[in-house]
Design a protein around this motif. Sequence first.
Motif, short mmCIF file in Angstrom:
data_model
loop_
_atom_site.label_atom_id
_atom_site.label_comp_id
_atom_site.label_asym_id
_atom_site.label_seq_id
_atom_site.Cartn_x
_atom_site.Cartn_y
_atom_site.Cartn_z
N SER A 80 -29.55 20.77 -27.18
CA SER A 80 -30.46 20.11 -26.24
C SER A 80 -31.86 19.81 -26.77
O SER A 80 -32.37 18.70 -26.60
CB SER A 80 -30.58 20.95 -24.97
N SER A 118 -21.21 22.20 -21.56
CA SER A 118 -22.40 23.05 -21.40
C SER A 118 -22.91 23.00 -19.97
O SER A 118 -22.66 22.02 -19.24
CB SER A 118 -23.48 22.53 -22.37
N TYR A 143 -28.63 15.46 -24.59
CA TYR A 143 -27.51 16.39 -24.81
C TYR A 143 -26.64 16.50 -23.56
O TYR A 143 -25.40 16.40 -23.62
CB TYR A 143 -28.10 17.75 -25.19
N THR A 184 -32.10 25.16 -26.02
CA THR A 184 -33.15 25.62 -25.10
C THR A 184 -32.99 27.11 -24.82
O THR A 184 -33.94 27.80 -24.44
CB THR A 184 -33.06 24.80 -23.80
N THR A 185 -31.78 27.62 -25.01
CA THR A 185 -31.52 29.04 -24.75
C THR A 185 -31.68 29.91 -26.01
O THR A 185 -31.44 31.11 -25.95
CB THR A 185 -30.09 29.23 -24.19
C1 AKB Z 1 -28.65 24.62 -25.53
O1 AKB Z 1 -29.57 25.37 -25.16
O2 AKB Z 1 -28.81 23.42 -25.81
C2 AKB Z 1 -27.24 25.19 -25.60
C3 AKB Z 1 -26.52 24.99 -24.32
C4 AKB Z 1 -26.86 25.77 -23.12
O3 AKB Z 1 -25.64 24.17 -24.26
N1 AKB Z 1 -27.31 26.58 -25.92
#
Ligand code: AKB
Length: 313
Positions: A80, A118, A143, A184-185
């Motif tokens: 993302s 996701s 994303y 992002t995580t």
């Molecule tokens: C992200 O943060 O982009 C991935 C997801 C939650 O798909 N970890």
Amino acid sequence: MGHTILILGACGQIGTELTLVLRERYGSDSVVASDIREGSDALMASGPFEMVDATNYSALEDVVMHYEIEEVYLMAAMLSATAEKFPMRAWNLNMNSLFNVLNLAREKKIGKVFWPSSIAVFGTTTPRENTPQNTIQEPSTVYGISKQAGERWCEYYCHKFGVDVRSLRFPGLISWKTLPGGGTTDYAVDIYRKALSQGSYTCFLSANTRLPMMFMDDAIRATIELMNSDAEAISVRSSYNLAAMSFSPAQIASSIQRHLPDFSIRYQPDFRQEIADSWPMSIDDSRSRADWGWKPEFDLDRTTEEMLRSLKN
Ligand code: AKB
């Protein structure tokens, strides 16, 4: 056709652990790892490796034919945060790799496909607590848009062409073997590393930003359990909601402080805050539980214990 597995994006955060677990289970020579770069020493030493760009159809087809591949796990993707910086590259990678794999399956060159979706398929108009399997999906990130489109294509290829494609909507994934890249995580991995190396962490999300998360062992087990389920049991051919736990940066910090009382955290939210604010806080995964028996094993405190112990070693 043989019964050989190909992992695309095998050197990434999920790909590395998935490859090692599948090799353990099915034998090293039955699992071909591939990526556009070499991976960790442990991965490279564990079995066959091919340098393959998943967006190149003929290169992919060559490997599939050469090894008589039966199952493909497509783990190559731009996540993302990076995708917001390179929208067209993200779209091309995320979509073209998926079309290549779906088309190989449509042409009966492979039999079964796993493709990760996701929580990013959801957006600000989605109910954020206990987000249902079927609900509003208006993603606001490149994303998320690519994952939402991918889900539609997976379902389409299954219904129109009989392609056996299976998918999970992964939450943020926490692991110690390989770093995540560009999500992002990612803070939920970085925080453990910095807690051990520096005793403090500056978080790019605010204290109370709650997001769905999962320890990697659960994610790998979910993937393998879904792939090994009877086709008739799988009623969702877009992608299944999948959940284990939800927490905020403040809660993960407290969990770490139970082991490292001097650990401190500061908050300096950046552009990723807006992405996190558009995603669910918790997920209803009852369909996964009912269809193929999903049950998570790791909560936040167990994850913290595993992460700190493994990273220390
Ligand atoms: C992200 O943060 O982009 C991935 C997801 C939650 O798909 N970890």
